[in-house]
Motif scaffolding. Structure first.
Motif, PDB file in Angstrom:
ATOM      1  N   THR A 148       0.786  -1.134   0.009  1.00  0.00           N
ATOM      2  CA  THR A 148       0.063   0.238   0.034  1.00  0.00           C
ATOM      3  C   THR A 148       0.866   1.203   0.057  1.00  0.00           C
ATOM      4  O   THR A 148       0.702   2.240  -0.683  1.00  0.00           O
ATOM      5  CB  THR A 148      -0.833  -0.078   1.223  1.00  0.00           C
ATOM      6  N   GLU A 149       1.911   1.253   0.885  1.00  0.00           N
ATOM      7  CA  GLU A 149       2.651   2.540   0.990  1.00  0.00           C
ATOM      8  C   GLU A 149       3.670   2.490  -0.024  1.00  0.00           C
ATOM      9  O   GLU A 149       3.917   3.702  -0.520  1.00  0.00           O
ATOM     10  CB  GLU A 149       3.540   2.443   2.308  1.00  0.00           C
ATOM     11  N   ARG A 150       4.042   1.534  -0.753  1.00  0.00           N
ATOM     12  CA  ARG A 150       4.834   1.625  -2.062  1.00  0.00           C
ATOM     13  C   ARG A 150       4.003   2.155  -3.177  1.00  0.00           C
ATOM     14  O   ARG A 150       4.637   3.143  -4.112  1.00  0.00           O
ATOM     15  CB  ARG A 150       5.469   0.207  -2.418  1.00  0.00           C
ATOM     16  N   TYR A 151       2.664   1.865  -3.404  1.00  0.00           N
ATOM     17  CA  TYR A 151       1.851   2.461  -4.230  1.00  0.00           C
ATOM     18  C   TYR A 151       1.855   4.110  -4.007  1.00  0.00           C
ATOM     19  O   TYR A 151       1.870   4.680  -5.078  1.00  0.00           O
ATOM     20  CB  TYR A 151       0.721   1.913  -4.372  1.00  0.00           C
ATOM     21  N   ARG A 152       1.680   4.471  -2.644  1.00  0.00           N
ATOM     22  CA  ARG A 152       1.585   5.708  -2.399  1.00  0.00           C
ATOM     23  C   ARG A 152       2.515   6.462  -2.627  1.00  0.00           C
ATOM     24  O   ARG A 152       2.745   7.788  -3.295  1.00  0.00           O
ATOM     25  CB  ARG A 152       1.104   6.032  -1.006  1.00  0.00           C
ATOM     26  N   GLU A 153       3.887   5.836  -2.496  1.00  0.00           N
ATOM     27  CA  GLU A 153       5.002   6.616  -2.986  1.00  0.00           C
ATOM     28  C   GLU A 153       5.408   6.690  -4.404  1.00  0.00           C
ATOM     29  O   GLU A 153       5.987   7.615  -4.978  1.00  0.00           O
ATOM     30  CB  GLU A 153       6.384   5.878  -2.274  1.00  0.00           C
ATOM     31  N   LEU A 154       4.986   5.626  -5.060  1.00  0.00           N
ATOM     32  CA  LEU A 154       5.319   5.442  -6.385  1.00  0.00           C
ATOM     33  C   LEU A 154       4.620   6.573  -7.260  1.00  0.00           C
ATOM     34  O   LEU A 154       4.830   6.865  -8.154  1.00  0.00           O
ATOM     35  CB  LEU A 154       4.850   4.024  -6.992  1.00  0.00           C
ATOM     36  N   TYR A 155       3.172   6.732  -7.100  1.00  0.00           N
ATOM     37  CA  TYR A 155       2.097   7.361  -7.723  1.00  0.00           C
ATOM     38  C   TYR A 155       2.656   8.849  -7.908  1.00  0.00           C
ATOM     39  O   TYR A 155       2.911   9.225  -9.045  1.00  0.00           O
ATOM     40  CB  TYR A 155       0.642   7.625  -7.045  1.00  0.00           C
ATOM     41  N   PRO A 156       3.005   9.861  -6.996  1.00  0.00           N
ATOM     42  CA  PRO A 156       3.669  11.111  -7.373  1.00  0.00           C
ATOM     43  C   PRO A 156       4.976  10.789  -8.343  1.00  0.00           C
ATOM     44  O   PRO A 156       5.013  11.778  -9.145  1.00  0.00           O
ATOM     45  CB  PRO A 156       3.943  11.892  -6.080  1.00  0.00           C
ATOM     46  N   GLN A 157       5.869  10.072  -8.372  1.00  0.00           N
ATOM     47  CA  GLN A 157       6.834   9.974  -8.826  1.00  0.00           C
ATOM     48  C   GLN A 157       6.497   9.593 -10.425  1.00  0.00           C
ATOM     49  O   GLN A 157       7.133  10.236 -11.331  1.00  0.00           O
ATOM     50  CB  GLN A 157       7.627   8.896  -8.368  1.00  0.00           C
ATOM     51  N   LEU A 158       5.635   8.846 -10.528  1.00  0.00           N
ATOM     52  CA  LEU A 158       5.052   8.407 -12.122  1.00  0.00           C
ATOM     53  C   LEU A 158       4.554   9.722 -12.491  1.00  0.00           C
ATOM     54  O   LEU A 158       4.517   9.949 -13.520  1.00  0.00           O
ATOM     55  CB  LEU A 158       3.986   7.299 -11.947  1.00  0.00           C
ATOM     56  N   GLN A 159       3.586  10.422 -11.780  1.00  0.00           N
ATOM     57  CA  GLN A 159       3.170  11.379 -12.233  1.00  0.00           C
ATOM     58  C   GLN A 159       4.017  12.584 -12.754  1.00  0.00           C
ATOM     59  O   GLN A 159       3.983  13.085 -13.836  1.00  0.00           O
ATOM     60  CB  GLN A 159       2.312  12.614 -10.955  1.00  0.00           C
ATOM     61  N   GLY A 160       5.112  12.757 -12.037  1.00  0.00           N
ATOM     62  CA  GLY A 160       6.238  13.667 -12.383  1.00  0.00           C
ATOM     63  C   GLY A 160       6.721  13.155 -13.687  1.00  0.00           C
ATOM     64  O   GLY A 160       6.962  14.026 -14.717  1.00  0.00           O
ATOM     65  N   LEU A 161       7.265  11.707 -13.869  1.00  0.00           N
ATOM     66  CA  LEU A 161       7.900  11.211 -14.861  1.00  0.00           C
ATOM     67  C   LEU A 161       6.953  11.297 -16.258  1.00  0.00           C
ATOM     68  O   LEU A 161       7.600  11.777 -17.180  1.00  0.00           O
ATOM     69  CB  LEU A 161       7.980   9.666 -14.450  1.00  0.00           C
ATOM     70  N   LEU A 162       5.877  11.076 -15.836  1.00  0.00           N
ATOM     71  CA  LEU A 162       4.864  11.078 -17.151  1.00  0.00           C
ATOM     72  C   LEU A 162       4.577  12.488 -17.757  1.00  0.00           C
ATOM     73  O   LEU A 162       4.470  12.836 -18.951  1.00  0.00           O
ATOM     74  CB  LEU A 162       3.567  10.496 -17.008  1.00  0.00           C
ATOM     75  N   SER A 163       4.720  13.361 -16.862  1.00  0.00           N
ATOM     76  CA  SER A 163       4.463  14.748 -17.221  1.00  0.00           C
ATOM     77  C   SER A 163       5.696  15.504 -17.789  1.00  0.00           C
ATOM     78  O   SER A 163       5.405  16.535 -18.769  1.00  0.00           O
ATOM     79  CB  SER A 163       4.156  15.676 -16.059  1.00  0.00           C
ATOM     80  N   ARG A 164       6.843  14.778 -18.002  1.00  0.00           N
ATOM     81  CA  ARG A 164       7.753  15.341 -18.566  1.00  0.00           C
ATOM     82  C   ARG A 164       8.061  14.936 -20.205  1.00  0.00           C
ATOM     83  O   ARG A 164       8.802  15.157 -20.711  1.00  0.00           O
ATOM     84  CB  ARG A 164       9.117  15.306 -17.926  1.00  0.00           C
ATOM     85  N   GLU A 165       7.535  13.828 -20.427  1.00  0.00           N
ATOM     86  CA  GLU A 165       7.462  13.328 -21.780  1.00  0.00           C
ATOM     87  C   GLU A 165       6.074  13.210 -22.454  1.00  0.00           C
ATOM     88  O   GLU A 165       4.793  12.854 -21.754  1.00  0.00           O
ATOM     89  CB  GLU A 165       7.865  11.772 -21.531  1.00  0.00           C
ATOM     90  N   THR A 166       6.141  13.281 -23.803  1.00  0.00           N
ATOM     91  CA  THR A 166       4.748  13.439 -24.647  1.00  0.00           C
ATOM     92  C   THR A 166       4.607  11.982 -25.182  1.00  0.00           C
ATOM     93  O   THR A 166       3.361  11.707 -25.926  1.00  0.00           O
ATOM     94  CB  THR A 166       4.454  14.516 -25.384  1.00  0.00           C
ATOM     95  N   ASN A 167       5.698  11.289 -25.475  1.00  0.00           N
ATOM     96  CA  ASN A 167       5.395  10.108 -26.431  1.00  0.00           C
ATOM     97  C   ASN A 167       4.771   8.928 -25.582  1.00  0.00           C
ATOM     98  O   ASN A 167       5.321   8.643 -24.553  1.00  0.00           O
ATOM     99  CB  ASN A 167       6.849   9.638 -26.705  1.00  0.00           C
ATOM    100  N   LEU A 168       3.677   8.489 -26.215  1.00  0.00           N
ATOM    101  CA  LEU A 168       2.829   7.437 -25.621  1.00  0.00           C
ATOM    102  C   LEU A 168       3.856   5.956 -25.277  1.00  0.00           C
ATOM    103  O   LEU A 168       3.883   5.751 -24.175  1.00  0.00           O
ATOM    104  CB  LEU A 168       1.776   6.830 -26.626  1.00  0.00           C
ATOM    105  N   ILE A 169       4.518   5.570 -26.323  1.00  0.00           N
ATOM    106  CA  ILE A 169       5.224   4.373 -26.011  1.00  0.00           C
ATOM    107  C   ILE A 169       6.506   4.699 -25.025  1.00  0.00           C
ATOM    108  O   ILE A 169       6.346   3.629 -24.252  1.00  0.00           O
ATOM    109  CB  ILE A 169       5.878   4.205 -27.375  1.00  0.00           C
ATOM    110  N   ALA A 170       7.023   5.645 -24.790  1.00  0.00           N
ATOM    111  CA  ALA A 170       7.839   6.062 -23.960  1.00  0.00           C
ATOM    112  C   ALA A 170       7.276   5.799 -22.544  1.00  0.00           C
ATOM    113  O   ALA A 170       7.997   5.335 -21.546  1.00  0.00           O
ATOM    114  CB  ALA A 170       8.782   7.231 -24.224  1.00  0.00           C
TER     115      ALA A 170
END
Length: 163
Positions: free
Chosen positions: A13-35
């Motif tokens: 549960t806590e790993r999901y909570r920690e991962l979510y904002p990091q994925l948000q940041g990672l995905l916000s910096r890239e526009t390519n779907l496949i990447a």
């Protein structure tokens, strides 16, 4: 630039909570779907050690293998077939504690014991694919922890299909 995940939690549960904002940041910096799909699959596998993590994308009346992490997989799945095709057909997340007990399960790998499949929707609500995660452990996924966390994660991906 190398990306890093920073996780300290021991519970899932806590790993999901920690991962979510990091994925948000990672995905916000890239526009390519496949990447973005590739990095999402890699992050989930890295953080949780799942046997197989990947995406199948809708192409006509089939799901076609997209970015994934793990062993070689089935390339095409018909709508309504197996866990992935059933999730696509019903539009519902499926948590399967024992894949051998799922009627019509498609065995891409004999090492897969349990599975969760989450429909992936664009911002208009249309199903454009599925997130498929397999474990080599029975009953590795739960309705209470994995389902809501993974549904939240796939919501991050919706805008990528509307660009």
């Amino acid at each position: 630039m190398a990306e890093h995940l920073y996780l300290q939690a021991s519970s899932r549960t806590e790993r999901y909570r920690e991962l979510y904002p990091q994925l948000q940041g990672l995905l916000s910096r890239e526009t390519n779907l496949i990447a973005n799909l590739a990095n999402t699959a890699a992050a989930l596998r890295q953080v949780f050690g799942f046997f197989w993590v990947g995406f199948y994308l809708v192409e006509g009346d089939q799901l076609v293998l997209g970015p994934f992490q793990g062993e070689i997989a089935c390339t095409r799945i018909a709508r309504g077939r197996g866990v992935c095709g059933t999730s696509w057909h019903t539009g519902q997340t499926l948590v399967v504690p024992d894949v051998d007990a799922f009627p019509g399960h498609i065995a891409c790998s004999s090492s897969s014991c349990s599975e969760i499949v989450v429909p992936l929707r664009n911002t208009e609500g249309e199903i454009v694919g599925v997130l498929d995660i397999d474990s080599d452990q029975l009953s590795d996924f739960t309705e209470e922890v994995d389902r809501p966390a993974l549904e939240q994660i796939v919501e991050l991906l919706a805008p990528l299909f509307s660009r």
